[in-house]
Design a protein around this motif. Structure first.
Motif, PDB file in Angstrom:
ATOM      1  N   GLN B 128      35.669  84.977 -15.094  1.00 20.20           N
ATOM      2  CA  GLN B 128      34.349  84.443 -15.464  1.00 20.20           C
ATOM      3  C   GLN B 128      34.159  82.937 -15.244  1.00 20.20           C
ATOM      4  N   PHE B 129      35.243  82.168 -15.300  1.00 24.89           N
ATOM      5  CA  PHE B 129      35.092  80.715 -15.181  1.00 24.89           C
ATOM      6  C   PHE B 129      35.811  80.212 -13.938  1.00 24.89           C
ATOM      7  N   SER B 130      35.239  79.211 -13.294  1.00 23.02           N
ATOM      8  CA  SER B 130      35.867  78.635 -12.107  1.00 23.02           C
ATOM      9  C   SER B 130      37.000  77.711 -12.542  1.00 23.02           C
ATOM     10  N   LEU B 131      37.926  77.478 -11.630  1.00 25.08           N
ATOM     11  CA  LEU B 131      39.004  76.532 -11.931  1.00 25.08           C
ATOM     12  C   LEU B 131      38.433  75.144 -12.190  1.00 25.08           C
ATOM     13  N   SER B 132      37.370  74.782 -11.480  1.00 27.96           N
ATOM     14  CA  SER B 132      36.754  73.467 -11.714  1.00 27.96           C
ATOM     15  C   SER B 132      36.261  73.343 -13.149  1.00 27.96           C
ATOM     16  N   GLU B 133      35.708  74.440 -13.681  1.00 24.44           N
ATOM     17  CA  GLU B 133      35.261  74.406 -15.071  1.00 24.44           C
ATOM     18  C   GLU B 133      36.453  74.314 -16.019  1.00 24.44           C
ATOM     19  N   LEU B 134      37.443  75.164 -15.768  1.00 21.66           N
ATOM     20  CA  LEU B 134      38.587  75.227 -16.681  1.00 21.66           C
ATOM     21  C   LEU B 134      39.383  73.929 -16.688  1.00 21.66           C
ATOM     22  N   LEU B 135      39.409  73.244 -15.545  1.00 26.35           N
ATOM     23  CA  LEU B 135      40.220  72.029 -15.449  1.00 26.35           C
ATOM     24  C   LEU B 135      39.443  70.765 -15.841  1.00 26.35           C
ATOM     25  N   THR B 136      38.271  70.944 -16.435  1.00 26.93           N
ATOM     26  CA  THR B 136      37.447  69.786 -16.829  1.00 26.93           C
ATOM     27  C   THR B 136      38.213  68.731 -17.646  1.00 26.93           C
ATOM     28  N   PRO B 137      39.080  69.130 -18.594  1.00 28.15           N
ATOM     29  CA  PRO B 137      39.795  68.082 -19.339  1.00 28.15           C
ATOM     30  C   PRO B 137      40.583  67.122 -18.434  1.00 28.15           C
ATOM     31  N   TYR B 138      41.133  67.614 -17.318  1.00 28.00           N
ATOM     32  CA  TYR B 138      41.868  66.729 -16.412  1.00 28.00           C
ATOM     33  C   TYR B 138      40.915  65.817 -15.645  1.00 28.00           C
ATOM     34  N   ARG B 139      39.744  66.335 -15.371  1.00 27.84           N
ATOM     35  CA  ARG B 139      38.705  65.540 -14.713  1.00 27.84           C
ATOM     36  C   ARG B 139      38.306  64.390 -15.640  1.00 27.84           C
ATOM     37  N   ALA B 140      38.150  64.717 -16.929  1.00 24.17           N
ATOM     38  CA  ALA B 140      37.772  63.699 -17.905  1.00 24.17           C
ATOM     39  C   ALA B 140      38.890  62.678 -18.071  1.00 24.17           C
ATOM     40  N   LEU B 141      40.129  63.144 -18.050  1.00 26.59           N
ATOM     41  CA  LEU B 141      41.282  62.252 -18.159  1.00 26.59           C
ATOM     42  C   LEU B 141      41.334  61.298 -16.965  1.00 26.59           C
ATOM     43  N   ALA B 142      41.104  61.826 -15.767  1.00 23.36           N
ATOM     44  CA  ALA B 142      41.119  60.983 -14.571  1.00 23.36           C
ATOM     45  C   ALA B 142      39.996  59.948 -14.645  1.00 23.36           C
ATOM     46  N   ALA B 143      38.809  60.399 -15.050  1.00 23.88           N
ATOM     47  CA  ALA B 143      37.668  59.482 -15.138  1.00 23.88           C
ATOM     48  C   ALA B 143      37.965  58.364 -16.148  1.00 23.88           C
ATOM     49  N   LYS B 144      38.565  58.731 -17.256  1.00 28.25           N
ATOM     50  CA  LYS B 144      38.829  57.766 -18.328  1.00 28.25           C
ATOM     51  C   LYS B 144      39.859  56.716 -17.922  1.00 28.25           C
ATOM     52  N   THR B 145      40.869  57.146 -17.142  1.00 24.83           N
ATOM     53  CA  THR B 145      41.972  56.257 -16.823  1.00 24.83           C
ATOM     54  C   THR B 145      41.817  55.579 -15.461  1.00 24.83           C
ATOM     55  N   GLY B 146      40.735  55.903 -14.749  1.00 19.90           N
ATOM     56  CA  GLY B 146      40.512  55.274 -13.455  1.00 19.90           C
ATOM     57  C   GLY B 146      41.339  55.894 -12.337  1.00 19.90           C
ATOM     58  N   LEU B 147      41.959  57.026 -12.605  1.00 19.29           N
ATOM     59  CA  LEU B 147      42.697  57.732 -11.554  1.00 19.29           C
ATOM     60  C   LEU B 147      41.703  58.437 -10.651  1.00 19.29           C
ATOM     61  N   SER B 148      41.986  58.418  -9.357  1.00 18.93           N
ATOM     62  CA  SER B 148      41.076  59.131  -8.466  1.00 18.93           C
ATOM     63  C   SER B 148      41.642  60.534  -8.238  1.00 18.93           C
ATOM     64  N   LEU B 149      40.823  61.535  -8.511  1.00 17.30           N
ATOM     65  CA  LEU B 149      41.303  62.917  -8.599  1.00 17.30           C
ATOM     66  C   LEU B 149      41.217  63.630  -7.249  1.00 17.30           C
ATOM     67  N   LEU B 150      42.330  64.227  -6.832  1.00 17.24           N
ATOM     68  CA  LEU B 150      42.326  65.050  -5.622  1.00 17.24           C
ATOM     69  C   LEU B 150      41.857  66.466  -5.968  1.00 17.24           C
ATOM     70  N   ALA B 151      41.276  67.155  -4.995  1.00 13.11           N
ATOM     71  CA  ALA B 151      40.996  68.585  -5.186  1.00 13.11           C
ATOM     72  C   ALA B 151      42.326  69.283  -5.452  1.00 13.11           C
ATOM     73  N   PRO B 152      42.359  70.212  -6.407  1.00 11.52           N
ATOM     74  CA  PRO B 152      43.635  70.858  -6.745  1.00 11.52           C
ATOM     75  C   PRO B 152      44.211  71.627  -5.560  1.00 11.52           C
ATOM     76  N   LEU B 153      45.534  71.665  -5.510  1.00 11.03           N
ATOM     77  CA  LEU B 153      46.207  72.590  -4.604  1.00 11.03           C
ATOM     78  C   LEU B 153      46.502  73.841  -5.427  1.00 11.03           C
ATOM     79  N   THR B 154      45.836  74.936  -5.080  1.00  9.97           N
ATOM     80  CA  THR B 154      46.014  76.156  -5.870  1.00  9.97           C
ATOM     81  C   THR B 154      46.976  77.111  -5.172  1.00  9.97           C
ATOM     82  N   ILE B 155      47.814  77.764  -5.970  1.00  5.74           N
ATOM     83  CA  ILE B 155      48.785  78.723  -5.446  1.00  5.74           C
ATOM     84  C   ILE B 155      48.546  80.042  -6.164  1.00  5.74           C
ATOM     85  N   SER B 156      47.961  80.977  -5.433  1.00  3.68           N
ATOM     86  CA  SER B 156      47.583  82.251  -6.030  1.00  3.68           C
ATOM     87  C   SER B 156      48.552  83.345  -5.608  1.00  3.68           C
ATOM     88  N   GLN B 157      49.103  84.064  -6.566  1.00  2.00           N
ATOM     89  CA  GLN B 157      49.957  85.234  -6.295  1.00  2.00           C
ATOM     90  C   GLN B 157      51.077  84.943  -5.303  1.00  2.00           C
TER      91      GLN B 157
END
Lengths: 235, 235
Positions: B128-157
């Motif tokens: 039901q939820f996208s990884l972008s939605e679920l990973l929002t806390p890391y997005r907020a952490l990056a924004a707060k600390t000035g880290l520039s966030l890369l698109a995740p490398l996902t490894i499925s199955q």
């Protein structure tokens, strides 16, 4: 009349507290003291646990009809101890059965405290993201396990709260832990009436309770009439 | 030509791994083996740490220009050990200074593995939820600390991956850890050329590298011409 309706089974609530420095947290101490007299609410502090016995934990979870995760927001989610409990205890055996979930029918509440003003958590606010966005993983967890999710009870800047605001918080918190639908006006009004009736040694309390009950009954009748009007069953 | 351009400072990458059962994880063992020969990448397994020395941790973080959180998705976020490290180590002293962040200018990567097909993570999908939605806390952490966030490398199955798919993953992973912009085609092409040049004992490798380099140069010129056309500087 509301107080004559069939009594529903009493809500049994498990408050799962995640806070690594609970003894120095005024918020958590206040919330703990707010539970005095609520016999059906149990307080479970995760950081005080070394290991989890899965049988004990399973019983703990299954005996409650409401589970409340209570925590300060650390890096936009719960502190590590809640995650550890979820990772270790909420296994397939606990949260699933053949019908898709042993937790189905229970409710999940979130009591979340933070030191910023609530308005910071929005698009264009200082934190940029809403609490609804940040708490998405809990929404997904509730959806997966069949728990029905309550709107979070948020506690913003407890340190700066006036005594009146603290009193209001105590009421909201007790309602959040014990009412079927803590955000419904009717249930909250009935809660106040019940509270006043409990303190019978104070005659004023009883009088105020009667008056509130009358008002609540009037309100109910008014709402019924409105509903009938809408259905075209009255003129 | 690309290989004549001024060399940028080498990327120093800290891979922060959160996995409570790493010895039984084929995914994590594969990723660890993929790092052989990458001298500027360090592997840091959080679950193996009992306590954190804040001075050591601070140096560890500050010496990297890229920090990568690598974890399996447990209940829609990282396992508890990553949260514990963030809660205990990423304090104000580490992540803020007067100018608003000691981490500013660094990049944050996320390497996230899960056992479902990637399509499950979307509106209407099984999760039901996208990884972008679920990973929002890391997005907020990056924004707060000035880290520039890369698109995740996902490894499925990972368990069901063919050998060819594993090879492709190895390449994607090495690029993710070492390239300035792992999703840019130019950088990835140049990475292949450099890789082929490294294995000089194989003459074929060199020939293929030359050919790739020529193609890459042609492509660059073609792109430049296009860009000039767009600016109206050429006809």
């Amino acid at each position: 009349m509301l107080d004559e309706k069939v009594k529903e089974p009493i809500m049994k609530t498990l408050v799962v507290v995640s806070h690594p420095k609970i003894e120095t947290s005024n918020t958590q101490q206040f919330l703990k003291e707010s539970l005095v007299g609520l016999d059906e609410v149990s307080w479970y502090h995760l950081d005080a646990q070394k290991d989890f016995d899965s049988t004990v934990e399973r019983e703990r979870i299954m005996s409650a009809n409401r589970i409340v995760f209570q925590f300060p927001l650390y890096w936009y989610s719960a502190p590590a101890s809640l995650k550890r409990w979820l990772d270790e205890v909420w296994t397939k055996q606990v949260v699933y059965d053949e019908n898709g979930g042993l937790l189905r029918g229970k409710t999940l509440g979130l009591v979340v405290s933070f030191s910023q003003p609530e308005r910071d958590y929005q698009l264009g606010g200082r934190e940029q993201f809403s609490l609804s966005e940040l708490l998405t993983p809990y929404r997904a967890l509730a959806a997966k396990t069949g728990l029905s999710l309550l709107a979070p009870l948020t506690i913003s800047q407890f340190a700066y709260m006036s005594e009146a605001a603290q009193q209001a918080l105590l009421v909201r918190y007790q309602q959040y832990l014990t009412l079927d639908h803590p955000s419904r006006f009717n249930e909250r009004a009935q809660w106040f009436i019940n509270q006043l009736r409990t303190y019978r040694d104070d005659t004023t309390g009883d009088l105020v309770a009667d008056q509130l009950q009358d008002q609540q009954d009037n309100l109910e009748r008014f709402q019924q009439t409105l509903a009938e009007l809408k259905r075209g069953e009255a003129e």
